[in-house]
Design a protein around this motif. Sequence first.
Motif, PDB file in Angstrom:
ATOM      1  N   LEU A 295      63.505 101.169   1.034  1.00 59.62           N
ATOM      2  CA  LEU A 295      63.493 100.048   0.484  1.00 59.62           C
ATOM      3  C   LEU A 295      63.862 100.471  -1.578  1.00 59.62           C
ATOM      4  O   LEU A 295      62.905 101.532  -1.813  1.00 59.62           O
ATOM      5  CB  LEU A 295      62.120  99.409   0.689  1.00 59.62           C
ATOM      6  N   THR A 296      64.694 100.012  -1.387  1.00 65.76           N
ATOM      7  CA  THR A 296      65.596 100.170  -3.143  1.00 65.76           C
ATOM      8  C   THR A 296      65.393  99.096  -4.518  1.00 65.76           C
ATOM      9  O   THR A 296      65.314  99.721  -5.441  1.00 65.76           O
ATOM     10  CB  THR A 296      67.127 100.930  -3.579  1.00 65.76           C
ATOM     11  N   LEU A 297      64.594  98.243  -3.776  1.00 65.43           N
ATOM     12  CA  LEU A 297      64.366  96.738  -4.543  1.00 65.43           C
ATOM     13  C   LEU A 297      63.759  96.602  -4.464  1.00 65.43           C
ATOM     14  O   LEU A 297      63.343  95.876  -3.644  1.00 65.43           O
ATOM     15  CB  LEU A 297      65.988  95.806  -4.717  1.00 65.43           C
ATOM     16  N   VAL A 298      62.749  95.884  -5.247  1.00 69.05           N
ATOM     17  CA  VAL A 298      61.743  95.341  -6.077  1.00 69.05           C
ATOM     18  C   VAL A 298      61.902  93.773  -6.890  1.00 69.05           C
ATOM     19  O   VAL A 298      62.127  93.523  -8.136  1.00 69.05           O
ATOM     20  CB  VAL A 298      60.398  95.478  -5.877  1.00 69.05           C
ATOM     21  N   GLY A 299      61.800  92.294  -6.178  1.00 73.85           N
ATOM     22  CA  GLY A 299      62.075  91.379  -7.268  1.00 73.85           C
ATOM     23  C   GLY A 299      60.812  90.584  -6.911  1.00 73.85           C
ATOM     24  O   GLY A 299      59.834  90.425  -5.995  1.00 73.85           O
ATOM     25  N   VAL A 300      60.292  90.566  -8.101  1.00 69.27           N
ATOM     26  CA  VAL A 300      58.839  89.805  -8.558  1.00 69.27           C
ATOM     27  C   VAL A 300      58.935  88.400  -9.127  1.00 69.27           C
ATOM     28  O   VAL A 300      60.209  88.555  -9.635  1.00 69.27           O
ATOM     29  CB  VAL A 300      58.287  90.388  -8.953  1.00 69.27           C
ATOM     30  N   VAL A 301      59.212  87.856  -7.573  1.00 70.55           N
ATOM     31  CA  VAL A 301      59.524  86.642  -8.366  1.00 70.55           C
ATOM     32  C   VAL A 301      58.601  85.608  -9.149  1.00 70.55           C
ATOM     33  O   VAL A 301      59.562  84.635  -9.821  1.00 70.55           O
ATOM     34  CB  VAL A 301      59.078  84.933  -6.435  1.00 70.55           C
TER      35      VAL A 301
ATOM     36  N   GLN B 281      50.436  89.916  -1.343  1.00 73.55           N
ATOM     37  CA  GLN B 281      49.978  91.351  -1.644  1.00 73.55           C
ATOM     38  C   GLN B 281      49.489  92.181  -0.342  1.00 73.55           C
ATOM     39  O   GLN B 281      49.524  94.128  -0.991  1.00 73.55           O
ATOM     40  CB  GLN B 281      49.138  91.550  -2.612  1.00 73.55           C
ATOM     41  N   ALA B 282      49.556  91.709   0.671  1.00 73.78           N
ATOM     42  CA  ALA B 282      49.581  92.575   1.825  1.00 73.78           C
ATOM     43  C   ALA B 282      50.392  93.446   2.068  1.00 73.78           C
ATOM     44  O   ALA B 282      50.089  95.012   2.326  1.00 73.78           O
ATOM     45  CB  ALA B 282      49.642  91.775   2.749  1.00 73.78           C
ATOM     46  N   ALA B 283      52.184  93.301   1.482  1.00 78.22           N
ATOM     47  CA  ALA B 283      52.622  94.340   1.567  1.00 78.22           C
ATOM     48  C   ALA B 283      52.703  95.284   0.459  1.00 78.22           C
ATOM     49  O   ALA B 283      53.374  96.029   0.406  1.00 78.22           O
ATOM     50  CB  ALA B 283      53.950  93.538   2.157  1.00 78.22           C
ATOM     51  N   ALA B 284      51.646  94.832  -1.078  1.00 76.23           N
ATOM     52  CA  ALA B 284      52.251  95.341  -2.160  1.00 76.23           C
ATOM     53  C   ALA B 284      51.899  96.872  -2.192  1.00 76.23           C
ATOM     54  O   ALA B 284      52.049  97.100  -3.197  1.00 76.23           O
ATOM     55  CB  ALA B 284      51.866  94.441  -3.405  1.00 76.23           C
ATOM     56  N   LYS B 285      50.732  97.360  -1.611  1.00 74.09           N
ATOM     57  CA  LYS B 285      49.626  98.920  -1.063  1.00 74.09           C
ATOM     58  C   LYS B 285      50.511  99.012  -0.591  1.00 74.09           C
ATOM     59  O   LYS B 285      50.046  98.913   1.170  1.00 74.09           O
ATOM     60  CB  LYS B 285      48.195  96.979  -1.065  1.00 74.09           C
ATOM     61  N   GLY B 286      50.112 100.200  -0.849  1.00 70.55           N
ATOM     62  CA  GLY B 286      49.885 101.920   0.207  1.00 70.55           C
ATOM     63  C   GLY B 286      50.973 102.441   1.030  1.00 70.55           C
ATOM     64  O   GLY B 286      51.604 103.205   1.467  1.00 70.55           O
ATOM     65  N   HIS B 287      51.690 101.383   1.644  1.00 72.05           N
ATOM     66  CA  HIS B 287      52.671 101.401   2.503  1.00 72.05           C
ATOM     67  C   HIS B 287      53.773 102.446   1.738  1.00 72.05           C
ATOM     68  O   HIS B 287      55.115 102.199   0.663  1.00 72.05           O
ATOM     69  CB  HIS B 287      53.130 100.187   3.441  1.00 72.05           C
ATOM     70  N   ASN B 288      54.672 102.927   2.729  1.00 70.43           N
ATOM     71  CA  ASN B 288      56.208 104.079   2.502  1.00 70.43           C
ATOM     72  C   ASN B 288      57.348 103.155   3.000  1.00 70.43           C
ATOM     73  O   ASN B 288      56.895 103.408   4.591  1.00 70.43           O
ATOM     74  CB  ASN B 288      55.485 104.924   2.154  1.00 70.43           C
TER      75      ASN B 288
ATOM     76  N   GLY C 262      56.038  99.775  -7.859  1.00 72.01           N
ATOM     77  CA  GLY C 262      55.924 100.892  -7.263  1.00 72.01           C
ATOM     78  C   GLY C 262      56.545 101.363  -5.818  1.00 72.01           C
ATOM     79  O   GLY C 262      56.282 102.309  -5.099  1.00 72.01           O
ATOM     80  N   ARG C 263      56.393  99.979  -4.785  1.00 65.90           N
ATOM     81  CA  ARG C 263      57.282 100.590  -3.839  1.00 65.90           C
ATOM     82  C   ARG C 263      58.481 100.706  -3.523  1.00 65.90           C
ATOM     83  O   ARG C 263      59.109 100.872  -2.884  1.00 65.90           O
ATOM     84  CB  ARG C 263      57.455  99.493  -2.910  1.00 65.90           C
ATOM     85  N   ALA C 264      59.210 100.747  -4.934  1.00 64.63           N
ATOM     86  CA  ALA C 264      61.088 100.384  -4.151  1.00 64.63           C
ATOM     87  C   ALA C 264      60.796 102.422  -4.818  1.00 64.63           C
ATOM     88  O   ALA C 264      60.549 102.929  -5.275  1.00 64.63           O
ATOM     89  CB  ALA C 264      61.698  99.846  -5.996  1.00 64.63           C
TER      90      ALA C 264
ATOM     91  N   VAL D 292      50.629 107.707 -10.362  1.00 60.31           N
ATOM     92  CA  VAL D 292      51.369 106.646  -9.808  1.00 60.31           C
ATOM     93  C   VAL D 292      51.474 106.810  -8.977  1.00 60.31           C
ATOM     94  O   VAL D 292      50.984 107.616  -7.714  1.00 60.31           O
ATOM     95  CB  VAL D 292      52.605 107.854 -10.356  1.00 60.31           C
ATOM     96  N   THR D 293      52.343 105.405  -8.219  1.00 62.25           N
ATOM     97  CA  THR D 293      51.878 105.260  -6.600  1.00 62.25           C
ATOM     98  C   THR D 293      53.227 106.484  -6.724  1.00 62.25           C
ATOM     99  O   THR D 293      54.269 106.369  -6.716  1.00 62.25           O
ATOM    100  CB  THR D 293      52.660 103.458  -6.717  1.00 62.25           C
ATOM    101  N   GLY D 294      53.084 106.654  -5.079  1.00 63.50           N
ATOM    102  CA  GLY D 294      54.060 107.977  -4.086  1.00 63.50           C
ATOM    103  C   GLY D 294      53.547 109.164  -4.855  1.00 63.50           C
ATOM    104  O   GLY D 294      54.527 109.943  -4.470  1.00 63.50           O
ATOM    105  N   SER D 295      52.598 109.305  -6.103  1.00 68.36           N
ATOM    106  CA  SER D 295      52.535 111.177  -6.275  1.00 68.36           C
ATOM    107  C   SER D 295      51.612 111.773  -5.077  1.00 68.36           C
ATOM    108  O   SER D 295      50.880 112.842  -5.366  1.00 68.36           O
ATOM    109  CB  SER D 295      51.360 110.495  -7.443  1.00 68.36           C
ATOM    110  N   GLY D 296      51.155 111.483  -3.858  1.00 62.20           N
ATOM    111  CA  GLY D 296      50.662 111.643  -2.922  1.00 62.20           C
ATOM    112  C   GLY D 296      49.395 111.991  -2.814  1.00 62.20           C
ATOM    113  O   GLY D 296      48.736 113.094  -2.128  1.00 62.20           O
TER     114      GLY D 296
END
Length: 720
Positions: free
Chosen positions: A545-551, A534-541, A577-579, A214-218
């Motif tokens: 960031l606690t809220l993601v709103g998908v428009v 999507q440029a920011a939706a991948k990989g970054h930690n 998964g960024r949140a 999962v995202t964030g599992s290292g």
Amino acid sequence: MSRIASVLLPMPLPEAFDYAEPEGMDLVVGDQVAAPLGPRLMRGVVVALREGAGGNRPLKAIDRRLDEPSLPANTLEFVQWAARYAVDAPGQPLAIALRGARAPKAKPVRVTRPTGLQPARPTAARTKVLQAALDQALSPADLARAAGVSSGVVKGLVDEGVLQVFEIVPEASFDEPDLSRPGSALNLSQAAAAGLLKEMVDEGCFNVALLDGVTGSGKTEVYLEAAAHSLAKDPLAQVLVLLPEIALTQAVISRVADRFGAQPGEWHSGVAPPARRRVWEAVAAGRCRIVVGARSALFLPFANLKLIVVDEEHDGSFKQEEGFIYHARDLAVVRGKIEQAAVLLASATPSLETLRNAETGRYRWLRLSSRHGTAQLPEIELVDLRATPPASGAWLSPPLVQAIGETLERGEQTLLFLNRRGYAPLVLCKACGERMTAPDTDSWLVEHRYSGRLVCHLTGFSMPKPARCPHCAALDSLVSIGPGVERVEEEARLLFPQARITVFSSDTVFDAREAKRLVESMAQGEIDILVATQAAAKGHNFPKLTLVGVVDADLGLRGGDLRAAERTFQLLAQATGRAGRKDRPGKALLQTYAPEHAVMQALQAQDRDAFVAAEMEERELAKLPPFGRLAAVIASGPDMTQLEAFMREMAQAAPNAEGVEVYGPADAPLSLVRGRRRKRFLVRADRGVDLSAYMTTWRARVKPPNAIRVAIDIDPYSFL
Ligand SMILES: [Zn+2]
């Protein structure tokens, strides 16, 4: 006895050409040579040598061997395999493999060194210069700057013979990775996966594993341990890490540099030609042991490649859609086989193709179950836009606006995700209904407010937004329809004027350095609301960031192609998964008009397995990938009548084969691009069919007129 050399040229030609090898040249396969082609000399690579003369007609002779690294046999084999697979000319992948060799060599640089003579008149300034010159080899100007003195002081010392200026050509070398450095602390799940990967590396042969977490599992920490093990086991081993986006390379390069105390080779289109040349040479010589790059890094001339990591393996950006058409993840597996290397595919949302290979045991399957550290998966809510619509002319619904306000009050960050660049995807005339399109392409023009232009995202055509409708000449009648990230930013600014808001898209972040700066600024909490594609939706930690709103969660489903549901699930799972990555719980709100859709239900329940099972069942029934194979033929030409006649001829020529169905010809959804009409066939085949061979046979049966181009796409991802 004289010899004949087959030379492959990096051009779209069907095969290698024969040349005579001049006496005493002693070529070997892989050598780069200059060979005559018409009136010119071309760079090419020797792919075969055999005894003999040219028969009746004397062959032209190779002009000379180039003073350049030879291509390793494995690289040549890979290039030729890739061409056969893609049903394309072998010179096409060869051109990619030679991209670094064709870049200009590094220019000599001037460095200043002490000669050992003492200055006649030692002053404080002169002493500082001498000290700086002992520390580092710098140009005279840089030396003056480093010592904090005027350039006259350096010049005086040179004139006196205390310093001497040399010209040197910087060697293509990279620091050796420091393997004594400890890796990150791994949790149990990570340590188990890393252990299995090390065993796989130890087997020393071709093997593929899926690292599924999962995202964030290292996952990065885990594959860096596999890389460390591979590098330590064989002092000549090389490791390649492939990433889908240039924007991601900087983050991974920093991680690699931290782990090994050495900069890896960086390879993508944003790297300047001399630096590219340096990486290419060092990879060929085995002096660059870790490469981090985009898909074309797969064609580098590795001397001893032992491990390939494909990070975010599900990502559609691995598919090259223009020129030589290939999928870098699939070819990475092939390259691994040729090199007898281990291949590691990593993803939080693996592709159905890869999951199928894992399910059937063809790939090893390593699952990382939990998030790293204390982080929890975000809670996901569906916002039904039919029940709680945004205000007229707005795009953010009341529940999302409220959540953003609460997040701001807590001093935490919000990501508003909308995978659409620009201000509005469509501009139309409210007087006559005319839609603004590009003059030679049937796609809508996208309004960009920052630049004040209407842009075709397909061809790059752009024009200023006109004051009058070009169709009916009404004044100020053009209205913007629908939102892009710029428009969402505008709305967020109106709602939250005190918040710090930034847009992250390929229009605002156009290179790797800019991406790195923005990511750092976000990580340091200097941004409250990031509006991103999507440029920011991948990989970054982003720890705060606690809220993601998908428009617009439904956006990707509208295309309706084979992978629409899979792609939407992957993209939104990544975005949400960024949140909540550190110890703060996160929340994601998905705005949708179809909350009952299987993709939305699976996202809300965070039940990837259920989604995958349902999607696999549908694909299996339809015998579509991964249960069958597809290929597309796209033909284009300036004249519709001629194109239609050719497509009829091509339909007649389609070979009959068991387990193969040919659909079409049909208009491509994008039926006009850059003034060329487009039509297509779609071919479906059972898994056991050699689809490349089928397409090669078909292709050979027809000869398109000069004006018509035929492109073959094996395993297509785009159905436009
Ligand atoms: Zn009009």
